[in-house]
Each structure stands twice: as C-alpha cells, then as structure tokens.
Enzyme design. Sequence first.
Site, PDB file in Angstrom:
ATOM      1  N   HIS A 186      -7.869   1.443   1.873  1.00 54.96           N
ATOM      2  CA  HIS A 186      -7.769   1.038   3.292  1.00 54.96           C
ATOM      3  C   HIS A 186      -8.569   2.004   4.193  1.00 54.96           C
ATOM      4  O   HIS A 186      -8.049   2.527   5.181  1.00 54.96           O
ATOM      5  CB  HIS A 186      -6.310   0.980   3.733  1.00 54.96           C
ATOM      6  CG  HIS A 186      -6.091   0.047   4.900  1.00 54.96           C
ATOM      7  ND1 HIS A 186      -4.951  -0.674   5.088  1.00 54.96           N
ATOM      8  CD2 HIS A 186      -6.897  -0.277   5.951  1.00 54.96           C
ATOM      9  CE1 HIS A 186      -5.034  -1.387   6.193  1.00 54.96           C
ATOM     10  NE2 HIS A 186      -6.223  -1.169   6.738  1.00 54.96           N
ATOM     11  N   GLU A 199       0.846  -1.196   0.000  1.00 54.71           N
ATOM     12  CA  GLU A 199       0.000   0.000   0.000  1.00 54.71           C
ATOM     13  C   GLU A 199       0.879   1.242   0.000  1.00 54.71           C
ATOM     14  O   GLU A 199       1.918   1.259   0.680  1.00 54.71           O
ATOM     15  CB  GLU A 199      -0.918   0.012   1.232  1.00 54.71           C
ATOM     16  CG  GLU A 199      -1.910  -1.146   1.211  1.00 54.71           C
ATOM     17  CD  GLU A 199      -2.854  -1.154   2.418  1.00 54.71           C
ATOM     18  OE1 GLU A 199      -2.753  -0.261   3.276  1.00 54.71           O
ATOM     19  OE2 GLU A 199      -3.699  -2.074   2.480  1.00 54.71           O
TER      20      GLU A 199
END
Length: 398
Positions: free
Chosen positions: A281, A258
Amino acid sequence: MRALLLENIHPSATEGFARAGIDVETRPGSLSEDELVATLPGFELLGIRSNTFLTNRALAAATDLVAVGAFCIGTNQIDLASAARRGVAAFNAPYSNTRSVVELVIGEIIALARRLPEKTQRMHDGIWDKSAHGSHEIRGRVLGIVGYGNIGSQLSVVAEAVGLRVIYFDTHDRLAHGNAQRVPTLDDLLAQADVVSLHVDGRPGNAGLFGDEQFKKMKPRSLFINASRGMVVDDASLRDHILSGHLAGAALDVFPVEPKRQGESFESALRGLDNVILTPHVGGSTQEAQEEIGTFVSTKLASFVDRGNTALSVNLPELQPPPLDGSFRVAHLHVNQPGVLAEINQVLLDDGVNVVAQNLATLGEQGYVVTDVATAPSEGALARLGAMPPTIWLRTHS
Ligand SMILES: NC(=O)c1ccc[n+]([C@@H]2O[C@H](COP(=O)([O-])OP(=O)(O)OC[C@H]3O[C@@H](n4cnc5c(N)ncnc54)[C@H](O)[C@@H]3O)[C@@H](O)[C@H]2O)c1
C-alpha cells in the site's frame, strides 16, 4: 496563533504556517488522549497524521482549537461530528499523492509487460535466462482504466505519453483527457484492454467488483492492476486466473486485509505467484507526496483562519470567500435551523451596514454564513450576532 504539529509532519507544513505568521511547535510522535487533553489548550491549530486519535474528550478539552489538519488522506482518526458541533474545522489532503500512484502504475505496466518480477528473481537465484519470450513493448497496447477520477484521469494523460492507447469506464460522466476514449460498459472495456487498471473509490457497492466473471471477460494474456481498494478484488479468483495462464501478470498495492503494524506478517492468496508484483500500500507514499501534503493542508488551515475559507473541509459546510478587498467580513457558524440568515440580516440592517456579498452553505447540523460588509459593524451588533442561540462561533476578518 499557535499550531501544534505531531507525527513528523513534513517541514513544508511549518514553512506554510510561517508564511502565514503562525507559530509552530512540532513533536515527532503522536499523543495519547490524556496527553492531548493536557497539551491542546493554548493551541488554535493542530496537525496530525493517522496515529493520533482526536476523540470527543480531547476535543472538549481543546478549548482554543479552531481547526485540525489531517496531514494524510484518511480522517477516520478524528471524531468529525464532535469537531463540527464544536466548530472545529477539519481538513485533509485527498489529492496530494495522485501523481505518486500514477507513476507507480506506469512503472508496473512496463515491469509486467517485460516480466521483470520473474527476470529479477531468476537473476537473484543465479540463473541467466536471456530470452524475449513473453516480453512486450507497451507502445500501442490498450490500457483500460476503471474509475476515471483524479488518479484514473491523470494516469490516462501519462499513459498516452508513453504510447498506450487509453479507454476508460466510469459510472459518472467524466470528460476524456487527451485522446482517451470512454466505453459505455465495463464489459466493453474488459473485451478490449490489454491492461486493466482499477481506480474506483471505496463506496460499499464496489466490494467484490472484480471476481471470476470479470477476470474471465478479460483478454487472454492481459495484465491486471489494482491500486485502489483491496475489497474491490477477489484475490482467490485472481490467483486462479494467473495460475491458469489466462492473465499474464498482475500488480496489487492494496488488499482486503492489510497488516496494521510495521513488520507484521502479510497473508495473501497472491503470494508466490510468477509475474505478480505485490507492494505494501505504497502507491501514494513518496517524499514528494509528503511535501505536497504539508503544503496543501497548512495552506488550507491558514486560509481558514485568515479569511474563513472552508473549501475542502471534511466536516463543515464549504464556502470559498474571496480575499478581502477593503470590506469587513463577518463569518458565522451556527446550528442549521430555519431563520438564522434572516436574523443575521436583521441585525446588520438595524446596524445600518451595507452588505457587499453574502454566502450561505449548510452541511448536516451546521450552517455557515459569510457576509462581507462595507463598514465594520458596531460592537453591539457583533455582540447580538454572537449571542444568537444557534451561534457556534462568530469571527471577523478585515
Ligand atoms: N494505493 C494507494 O496508496 C492509494 C493512494 C491514493 C488513493 N488510492 C485510492 O485510489 C482510488 C481512486 O482515487 P481517486 O482520488 O482517483 O478517487 P476519485 O473519487 O477521484 O475517483 C474515483 C472514480 O471512480 C468512479 N467509480 C466509482 N465506482 C465505480 C465503478 N464501480 N465503476 C466505474 N467507475 C467507478 C467514480 O465515479 C470516480 O470517478 C480510491 O479508492 C483511493 O482510495 C490509493
């Protein structure tokens, strides 16, 4: 008591501290290690989020600090072992965003079943494509929840309320909520579920839990959701099963890699696929969760300073002593070694005080004893307890 709150922590934390009579100073940003070293003396409590790194050096300088609150989920930014050695209790908010994740997943199940990602994209492209083809109600469909912990079990309850039939698989014995049914193996779940949603924790053994073998075992045209951990899923394999049409759609909130910073580009094998929802997220990121985190962590810190409650501390032995009822409390944190409890009791015996209740908990290198006594021990007895070589700190509450 003075608390320093950094990183724009929700005002609910300030309110929580104010209720406990604790003065609060807030700062919008994080502080560097040097700034922490210069600023922390004089503060007993510190509140941070994920961008302040509470290092061993910062902790060494923070001579007045008794507890730190991570007003978030993770605690990697704190040197927990150093804090424990110094007797600084650390708390976080592991469950405050449970409902936020559940609501996102419920929304995604409906969105995927109605193929909304495709439909909205077409409308933005100027194409009016009014068709029921491939669109389904979720009523009566089977939701398979993998990992029936805090989030999985709450999802189970809300999912039943919108008409889904819930089955679940967990490696631990977890009691079923509502009408949900436990299935004995992951394969049983994959064979029956119209929607599979992952809510497992991040233990190393869960890396690669879902790959080609598991996707193949899912029902044709079923849906897949992961809002747990990115490393659990093989994204390349998921892409293949979406492109082949075996899976009808997927929603992913977490990814093996990420971006670290806001605005950084996001690379994934799942970009550009039809009926695939990708979110950065944000499963637990709501205003309500932030408010709840502020209240939850400030309450934990206040309860720790008020009565020595370490329940849900992430680095000290956990004890949850009851509110004081006329007695006097002696809380003793020490290096975990044989004989400490006996020595404490000898001092109290010599002092002639009657022990009303006593609890001991240990965690790694630290031990924690909370003793409620009928009358206040003498200054001499308290000085003896404080001077015992294993003592990290001694606090009294009345
Ligand atoms: N997307 C987000 O923003 C977001 C927010 C909060 C939490 N999370 C993540 O969601 C996940 C679940 O959180 P939680 O609070 O419910 O955790 P939890 O620890 O309460 O529950 C996890 C459950 O998974 C079970 N489990 C672990 N490995 C398993 C396996 N291989 N097969 C079946 N069951 C297994 C455990 O026994 C446990 O019951 C965590 O990974 C957490 O980090 C994501």
